[in-house]
Every structure is written in structure tokens, then in C-alpha cells.
Design a protein around this motif. Structure first.
Motif, PDB file in Angstrom:
ATOM      1  N   HIS A 255       0.796  -1.222   0.000  1.00  0.00           N
ATOM      2  CA  HIS A 255       0.000   0.000   0.000  1.00  0.00           C
ATOM      3  C   HIS A 255       0.832   1.278   0.000  1.00  0.00           C
ATOM      4  CE1 HIS A 255      -3.685  -2.276   0.639  1.00  0.00           C
ATOM      5  NE2 HIS A 255      -3.079  -2.948   1.589  1.00  0.00           N
ATOM      6  N   GLY A 256       2.130   1.171   0.118  1.00  0.00           N
ATOM      7  CA  GLY A 256       2.940   2.384   0.171  1.00  0.00           C
ATOM      8  C   GLY A 256       2.662   3.212   1.409  1.00  0.00           C
ATOM      9  N   THR A 257       2.258   2.570   2.490  1.00  0.00           N
ATOM     10  CA  THR A 257       1.930   3.278   3.733  1.00  0.00           C
ATOM     11  C   THR A 257       3.158   3.995   4.277  1.00  0.00           C
ATOM     12  OG1 THR A 257       0.379   1.482   4.201  1.00  0.00           O
ATOM     13  CG2 THR A 257       0.850   3.009   5.989  1.00  0.00           C
ATOM     14  N   THR A 258       2.991   5.212   4.726  1.00  0.00           N
ATOM     15  CA  THR A 258       4.126   5.966   5.246  1.00  0.00           C
ATOM     16  C   THR A 258       4.643   5.327   6.530  1.00  0.00           C
ATOM     17  OG1 THR A 258       2.750   7.463   6.564  1.00  0.00           O
ATOM     18  CG2 THR A 258       3.174   8.085   4.279  1.00  0.00           C
ATOM     19  N   HIS A 259       5.898   5.565   6.813  1.00  0.00           N
ATOM     20  CA  HIS A 259       6.512   4.994   8.007  1.00  0.00           C
ATOM     21  C   HIS A 259       5.922   5.601   9.280  1.00  0.00           C
ATOM     22  CE1 HIS A 259      10.327   3.595   5.646  1.00  0.00           C
ATOM     23  NE2 HIS A 259       9.203   3.157   5.130  1.00  0.00           N
ATOM     24  N   ASP A 260       5.459   6.839   9.191  1.00  0.00           N
ATOM     25  CA  ASP A 260       4.828   7.453  10.362  1.00  0.00           C
ATOM     26  C   ASP A 260       3.555   6.708  10.753  1.00  0.00           C
ATOM     27  OD1 ASP A 260       6.596   9.547  10.941  1.00  0.00           O
ATOM     28  OD2 ASP A 260       5.806  10.741   9.297  1.00  0.00           O
ATOM     29  N   VAL A 261       2.746   6.346   9.765  1.00  0.00           N
ATOM     30  CA  VAL A 261       1.505   5.617  10.047  1.00  0.00           C
ATOM     31  C   VAL A 261       1.821   4.232  10.600  1.00  0.00           C
ATOM     32  CG1 VAL A 261      -0.538   4.582   8.991  1.00  0.00           C
ATOM     33  CG2 VAL A 261       0.176   6.886   8.326  1.00  0.00           C
TER      34      VAL A 261
ATOM     35  N   ALA B 182       5.995   7.140  -7.275  1.00  0.00           N
ATOM     36  CA  ALA B 182       6.090   6.161  -6.201  1.00  0.00           C
ATOM     37  C   ALA B 182       6.672   6.818  -4.953  1.00  0.00           C
ATOM     38  CB  ALA B 182       6.966   4.990  -6.638  1.00  0.00           C
ATOM     39  N   PRO B 183       6.200   6.418  -3.758  1.00  0.00           N
ATOM     40  CA  PRO B 183       6.628   7.089  -2.539  1.00  0.00           C
ATOM     41  C   PRO B 183       7.994   6.643  -2.030  1.00  0.00           C
ATOM     42  CG  PRO B 183       5.041   5.376  -2.018  1.00  0.00           C
ATOM     43  CD  PRO B 183       5.152   5.414  -3.518  1.00  0.00           C
ATOM     44  N   TRP B 184       8.666   5.714  -2.732  1.00  0.00           N
ATOM     45  CA  TRP B 184       9.925   5.204  -2.257  1.00  0.00           C
ATOM     46  C   TRP B 184      11.099   5.873  -2.974  1.00  0.00           C
ATOM     47  CZ3 TRP B 184       5.916   1.922  -3.820  1.00  0.00           C
ATOM     48  CH2 TRP B 184       5.247   1.278  -2.778  1.00  0.00           C
ATOM     49  N   ARG B 185      12.275   5.769  -2.394  1.00  0.00           N
ATOM     50  CA  ARG B 185      13.476   6.308  -3.010  1.00  0.00           C
ATOM     51  C   ARG B 185      13.854   5.487  -4.239  1.00  0.00           C
ATOM     52  NH1 ARG B 185      16.542   9.791   0.156  1.00  0.00           N
ATOM     53  NH2 ARG B 185      15.817  10.055   2.298  1.00  0.00           N
TER      54      ARG B 185
END
Length: 295
Positions: free
Chosen positions: A65-71, A263-266
Motif C-alpha cells: 500500500h505504500g503506507t508511510t513509516h509514520d503511520v 512512487a513514494p519510495w526512493r
């Protein structure tokens, strides 16, 4: 967190991942502890509150899901840096597993894929899939190499190989979006492997035109438009090739990978991400076929 709709994997597959990847992670962790001088003995000090099972689940949710690390940090009750470190440790282990074609049988290289397809004369499908990424910062010398000539967007590209039923057999490391599909295949050594290997049929789209001559006819692509006489009836082979665009070769990436958003990743992590996703998908496909899993 282990729900199928969240991870995309059945409980049986997650259990197999825990049994397989857990010892590898533990071995890697112990090697990291003994690799530096210590003031305490190995095993002393505070114990992990974030156990391996939770680390694996957090990685699976992030990949799907590409969930952020904060969540994820809020869900698991740990610090954001702990999530980032855990995913950075587990994700490469998932990427190295390769693609599962039968219980206990994995394909990790193109050589193994060609041998697998050639053993029974199976038909394969190849295609390049693009994942949009953020544009490199201004002033970087390689800023333009990620621009895809196909989509005119900043992207990275991976070559996917499946069988005729669409089961994933191989997913390559990513290349910048400016790299043509046929160039990536040549750089991976696919043309040479096919030319020297057993005869088989590999279906591909127009992006691989030219590989047929290099592989002794093993790669079948749609005929070039200039080779078709306008108004003339197409042969059955030409019609089949023109409609054989390998959409089934596109592996089921997470929603963020398949969307129009970057995409939310590096970018430096994308190779591990797409290979981990392909390996997990192939594992679930094999489990579904062998056990009749209904989701």
C-alpha cells in the motif's frame, strides 16, 4: 495486520515467510552485532520490542500500500526510525528470494528461467513495466536519464518474464526510464541466452522488434506496420501476434506503483521493491494453485 486484504497474502504464505526469512534476518542481525567492537556481550542489553513477525508485517503492508513509516509507527507503537530500519533490513531479504514456480522451487536468474521454460517447451511472455518516480533535483548530471520516451515522465523500468498463464517467473532490477525495452533485455543477456538455449516461443510487444532475428526466431513480436499491406488480409499468425500484447506480463504492483503519482519510495530502493513484490506475488500464485486458496 495479517488480514489478506491488507497484506495480499494468505496466512499460510505469511507463515512460510516467517519460517524462511526469520532465520536469515536473525543471522544477519547477529553478524551485524559481532562485526564491531562491543562493550557488552552479544545478547546483553535491552531486548527487541519490535519482534521479527511485526517487522515482516510492516514491510508487507509498506510494499502493498505504500503506507508511510509514520503511520506504520503508530500502528505498531514504535518510533518511525525503527520502522525505517526494520523495512530496510527485511525488504532485501524478500527481494533475494526469487520467484516461486512450485512448492520449494525458485527461479532467481534469467538462466534458470530459460531452463525452466525450455525443459517442457513452454511459451513465455516478456514485457517492460514502468514505475513513475520523482524527478531528480535540479543540477544533477543524470537528471534527464529517468525521462521515459514512452510516457514522457520520470520513471524507472523493469523487465518481467511470465509463463503463458501469467505466472511471474522473473523480475529484473530497475533501469532508468530512458532505457528502451530491447536495450534492457540485451543488457540482461536475454538475447544470448535464448540464442544458445533450447527452442521455445517468447511473446513480446513491438518494443522488442529485432530480437527475433538475434534469437533464431524464439522471440515473436508483432510485424512492423510497414510490413503489412494496407487493406490486405492478415494471416492468422500476424493477427495473433498483433493481439498478443503481453499485458499478463505486468506483475500486480501495489496501488502506488501502478498509479499516475510518483512512487513514494526512493529510487535507489526500487530494484528491491519490485523484485520483492514479484517474489511475493509468485509465491501467493503458487499457493493458490496448489491449495485452492479462495482469498
Amino acid at each position: 495486520m495479517a488480514e489478506y486484504r491488507i497484506t495480499g497474502l494468505s496466512s499460510d504464505v505469511i507463515g512460510e515467510l516467517i519460517a524462511e526469512v526469520g532465520p536469515l534476518w536473525h543471522e544477519q542481525h547477529q553478524a551485524r552485532l559481532t562485526a564491531r567492537s562491543r562493550r557488552r556481550a552479544v545478547g546483553a542489553g535491552a531486548k527487541h520490542r519490535f519482534v521479527f513477525v511485526d517487522r515482516l508485517l510492516a514491510t508487507l503492508v509498506s510494499l502493498r500500500h505504500g503506507t508511510t513509516h509514520d503511520v506504520l509507527a503508530c500502528w505498531f507503537g514504535v518510533d518511525r526510525s525503527t520502522i525505517t530500519r526494520a523495512i530496510g533490513e527485511v525488504r532485501p531479504l524478500l527481494a533475494q528470494r526469487g520467484c516461486t514456480v512450485a512448492p520449494g522451487i525458485r527461479l532467481r536468474t534469467l538462466v534458470e528461467v530459460i531452463e525452466h521454460l525450455g525443459a517442457d517447451g513452454r511459451t513465455g511472455i516478456i514485457d517492460g513495466t514502468e514505475i513513475r518516480v520523482r524527478r531528480p533535483a535540479a543540477g544533477r548530471k543524470d537528471r534527464d536519464k529517468f525521462v521515459s520516451g514512452k510516457t514522457k515522465q520520470n520513471a524507472v523500468k523493469s523487465m518481467v518474464v511470465t509463463d503463458a498463464e501469467g505466472r511471474v517467473l522473473f523480475c529484473s532490477p530497475v533501469r532508468p526510464g530512458s532505457c528502451a525495452d530491447i536495450t534492457q533485455a540485451r543488457q540482461l543477456g536475454l538475447a544470448q541466452l535464448l540464442a544458445d538455449g533450447p527452442f521455445m516461443e517468447i511473446l513480446a510487444d513491438a518494443g522488442y522488434q529485432g530480437m527475433g532475428a538475434q534469437t533464431g526466431g524464439r522471440v515473436m513480436t508483432p510485424p512492423h506496420r510497414s510490413h503489412l499491406v494496407r487493406g490486405a488480409a492478415r494471416t492468422a499468425t500476424q493477427g495473433a501476434l498483433l493481439t498478443a500484447h503481453p499485458r499478463r506480463a505486468r506483475h500486480r504492483t501495489p496501488e502506488e506503483l501502478a498509479s499516475s503519482r510518483p512512487a513514494p519510495w526512493r529510487r535507489e530502493h526500487m530494484s528491491d521493491i519490485v523484485q520483492a513484490v514479484a517474489g511475493l506475488l509468485s509465491h501467493q500464485q503458487t499457493a493458490t494453485l496448489s491449495r485452492g486458496f479462495r482469498g
